[in-house]
Enzyme design. Structure first.
Site, PDB file in Angstrom:
ATOM      1  CB  SER A 101      -3.024   3.658   6.724  1.00 38.28           C
ATOM      2  OG  SER A 101      -3.418   3.508   5.611  1.00 38.28           O
ATOM      3  CE  LYS A 104      -6.722   1.324   6.101  1.00 34.08           C
ATOM      4  NZ  LYS A 104      -5.869   2.261   5.267  1.00 34.08           N
ATOM      5  CB  SER A 157      -3.086  -0.779   6.537  1.00 35.31           C
ATOM      6  OG  SER A 157      -3.185   0.569   6.614  1.00 35.31           O
TER       7      SER A 157
END
Length: 313
Positions: A101, A104, A157
């Site tokens: 993640s 992101k 997230s």
């Protein structure tokens, strides 16, 4: 808004120990070591075509100012000054690995460059078919404030938020991913490749500590994003019963109350392990730390930042 500049890096990597054993990426290949955008002799780094504020990471052959002997080190890592580019500690910083993640960060950068704060994001059936971590209460077909979705992307997230934001920004997830890779090229990120806006699938989705340091500085240079990533929690208007959405940041430094923490992003998959990009401010200095596949990113980041601030005192 200011555009983050091209990352400049030297290739002399003295002091980098061998990587600890860990999961191979989802493509079945071992970790890659990828050359930095520019190969420069020791001394001040110079960009051929710098942006407004380049981050000149100086990976010189001299010994790092910070020394930490981890019993179980991360597979890759970097401690650096966010403003001067001085590298204080490194471990295989140009080793390309799955990043989960941490992806992101780039998703957020693309969104804030292409969509205004007052935009609305429709919750699609594709967004609700997410896998992994999520905001989890997105109402199908409803339109949600874009800034609320950005909080959902960066604090818990949310993979559902990543998909919805990608569709809102580029029409399709595939189109958005293409833009992510274009932006990586614009920033000179030599070991970075994206295959999704959320990072849940490791195949074809990787980066390295050097590139992630550049992305971190780019995120912190965006006031909209800097405000979000330093929050421990957020309570936001939301079209569900009760009218409020409660979000909590996964950042272990923020959760532990580490002094001066200003962000920025966590990540985890089986292949990527536990990952962290974090930043803190103390006595007018901002330090950043990148840890990939760390056994305890909160503890290791705390040790590195403590040593880094002490070395600069």
């Amino acid at each position: 808004m200011r555009r983050a500049g091209v990352l400049i890096a030297l290739l002399a990597l003295a002091g980098c120990g061998g990587g600890s054993s860990g999961p191979r990426n989802a493509q079945g290949a071992g970790a890659q070591v990828v050359a930095s955008p520019l190969q420069v002799a020791n001394g001040p780094a110079q960009a051929a075509d710098p942006g407004a504020r380049p981050l000149p990471l100086r990976l010189s052959a001299t010994a790092d100012r910070v020394s930490v002997a981890f019993k179980r080190p991360p597979r890759s890592g970097l401690l650096f000054d966010l403003d001067t580019g001085e590298v204080l500690w490194r471990r295989l910083p140009d080793r390309a690995l799955p990043i989960a993640s941490l992806t992101k960060m780039m998703t957020a950068l693309i969104v804030v460059d292409r969509a205004p704060p007052d935009a609305k994001v429709r919750v699609t059936k594709e967004a609700l078919a997410y896998k992994g971590s999520a905001v989890g209460v997105l109402p199908k077909g409803k339109r949600v404030k874009l800034e609320t979705m950005l909080n959902g992307l960066l604090l818990p997230s949310g993979n559902d938020a990543a998909i919805a934001l990608a569709q809102r920004t580029s029409g399709t997830v595939a189109g958005f991913v293409a833009r992510m890779n274009e932006r990586a090229g614009d920033l000179g990120l030599a070991c970075t490749r994206f295959s999704s806006p959320d990072g849940f699938e490791d195949a074809g989705n990787h980066s390295c500590a050097i590139d992630l340091a550049e992305m971190a500085r780019a995120v912190l240079d965006k006031p909209r994003l800097a405000r979000i990533v330093r929050r421990r929690r957020a309570v936001l208007p939301f079209p569900i019963k009760g009218g409020r959405l409660y979000l909590f940041n996964n950042n272990p430094l923020l959760r532990a109350g580490y002094p001066g923490t200003i962000g920025i992003k966590t990540g985890y998959t089986d292949a990527a392990g536990r990952c962290l990009v974090a930043a803190a401010r103390r006595n007018g200095r901002r330090l950043g730390v990148v840890l990939l596949h760390s056994p305890d990113p909160g503890r290791q980041a705390t040790q590195l930042l403590n040593r880094g601030f002490a070395a600069q005192a």
